[in-house]
Design a protein around this motif. Structure first.
Motif, PDB file in Angstrom:
ATOM      1  N   UNK A   1       0.824  -1.211   0.000  1.00  0.00           N
ATOM      2  CA  UNK A   1       0.000   0.000   0.000  1.00  0.00           C
ATOM      3  C   UNK A   1       0.859   1.263   0.000  1.00  0.00           C
ATOM      4  N   UNK A   2       2.029   1.215   0.663  1.00  0.00           N
ATOM      5  CA  UNK A   2       2.913   2.384   0.660  1.00  0.00           C
ATOM      6  C   UNK A   2       3.438   2.661  -0.742  1.00  0.00           C
ATOM      7  N   UNK A   3       3.778   1.611  -1.473  1.00  0.00           N
ATOM      8  CA  UNK A   3       4.269   1.782  -2.847  1.00  0.00           C
ATOM      9  C   UNK A   3       3.167   2.345  -3.742  1.00  0.00           C
ATOM     10  N   UNK A   4       1.966   1.811  -3.601  1.00  0.00           N
ATOM     11  CA  UNK A   4       0.839   2.302  -4.403  1.00  0.00           C
ATOM     12  C   UNK A   4       0.574   3.763  -4.074  1.00  0.00           C
ATOM     13  N   UNK A   5       0.630   4.110  -2.808  1.00  0.00           N
ATOM     14  CA  UNK A   5       0.422   5.494  -2.393  1.00  0.00           C
ATOM     15  C   UNK A   5       1.457   6.430  -2.997  1.00  0.00           C
ATOM     16  N   UNK A   6       2.703   6.003  -3.004  1.00  0.00           N
ATOM     17  CA  UNK A   6       3.768   6.834  -3.586  1.00  0.00           C
ATOM     18  C   UNK A   6       3.572   6.962  -5.094  1.00  0.00           C
ATOM     19  N   UNK A   7       3.203   5.874  -5.751  1.00  0.00           N
ATOM     20  CA  UNK A   7       2.945   5.897  -7.192  1.00  0.00           C
ATOM     21  C   UNK A   7       1.833   6.887  -7.531  1.00  0.00           C
ATOM     22  N   UNK A   8       0.756   6.839  -6.779  1.00  0.00           N
ATOM     23  CA  UNK A   8      -0.374   7.739  -7.021  1.00  0.00           C
ATOM     24  C   UNK A   8       0.035   9.187  -6.772  1.00  0.00           C
ATOM     25  N   UNK A   9       0.729   9.432  -5.669  1.00  0.00           N
ATOM     26  CA  UNK A   9       1.178  10.784  -5.348  1.00  0.00           C
ATOM     27  C   UNK A   9       2.101  11.335  -6.437  1.00  0.00           C
ATOM     28  N   UNK A  10       3.056  10.534  -6.877  1.00  0.00           N
ATOM     29  CA  UNK A  10       4.000  10.944  -7.915  1.00  0.00           C
ATOM     30  C   UNK A  10       3.265  11.332  -9.199  1.00  0.00           C
ATOM     31  N   UNK A  11       2.369  10.463  -9.664  1.00  0.00           N
ATOM     32  CA  UNK A  11       1.651  10.733 -10.918  1.00  0.00           C
ATOM     33  C   UNK A  11       0.671  11.890 -10.771  1.00  0.00           C
ATOM     34  N   UNK A  12       0.055  12.013  -9.609  1.00  0.00           N
ATOM     35  CA  UNK A  12      -0.857  13.136  -9.381  1.00  0.00           C
ATOM     36  C   UNK A  12      -0.103  14.454  -9.507  1.00  0.00           C
ATOM     37  N   UNK A  13       1.050  14.525  -8.862  1.00  0.00           N
ATOM     38  CA  UNK A  13       1.835  15.759  -8.905  1.00  0.00           C
ATOM     39  C   UNK A  13       2.346  16.046 -10.314  1.00  0.00           C
ATOM     40  N   UNK A  14       2.802  15.011 -11.026  1.00  0.00           N
ATOM     41  CA  UNK A  14       3.273  15.200 -12.400  1.00  0.00           C
ATOM     42  C   UNK A  14       2.143  15.656 -13.314  1.00  0.00           C
ATOM     43  N   UNK A  15       0.909  15.263 -12.985  1.00  0.00           N
ATOM     44  CA  UNK A  15      -0.254  15.688 -13.775  1.00  0.00           C
ATOM     45  C   UNK A  15      -0.720  17.088 -13.374  1.00  0.00           C
ATOM     46  N   UNK A  16      -0.072  17.675 -12.362  1.00  0.00           N
ATOM     47  CA  UNK A  16      -0.440  19.015 -11.922  1.00  0.00           C
ATOM     48  C   UNK A  16      -1.736  19.061 -11.141  1.00  0.00           C
TER      49      UNK A  16
END
Length: 79
Positions: free
Chosen positions: A3-18
């Motif tokens: 779940x921590x990895x999934x959370x980081x993945x989502x956070x990373x892509x969310x931020x890259x998407x602005x």
């Protein structure tokens, strides 16, 4: 994937998407707390929310493991 990895993945892509957490939540039709909990690797997010959030971010989860190829063959999927 933990779940921590999934959370980081989502956070990373969310931020890259602005997107803010609120913006992603609105696009996915969930509350900000769902996004916040997922990114923190906590909470009990239901699968439909995970699917929707990943879809908004144009992400897919791909199964991996020693039997995945056999499983795909049993479903008639190519490797």
């Amino acid at each position: 994937m933990r779940s921590e990895q999934l959370g980081h993945l989502i956070s990373f892509h969310r931020k890259k998407a602005g997107l803010t957490q609120v913006g992603l939540a609105e696009l996915a039709g969930v509350s900000r707390s769902v996004i916040q909990d997922m990114e923190a690797g906590k909470g009990r997010t239901v699968w439909i929310h995970i699917e929707t959030i990943l879809s908004v971010l144009n992400l897919e989860l791909e199964p991996v493991g020693p039997l995945v190829d056999k499983w795909k063959q049993s479903r008639g999927e190519s490797e």
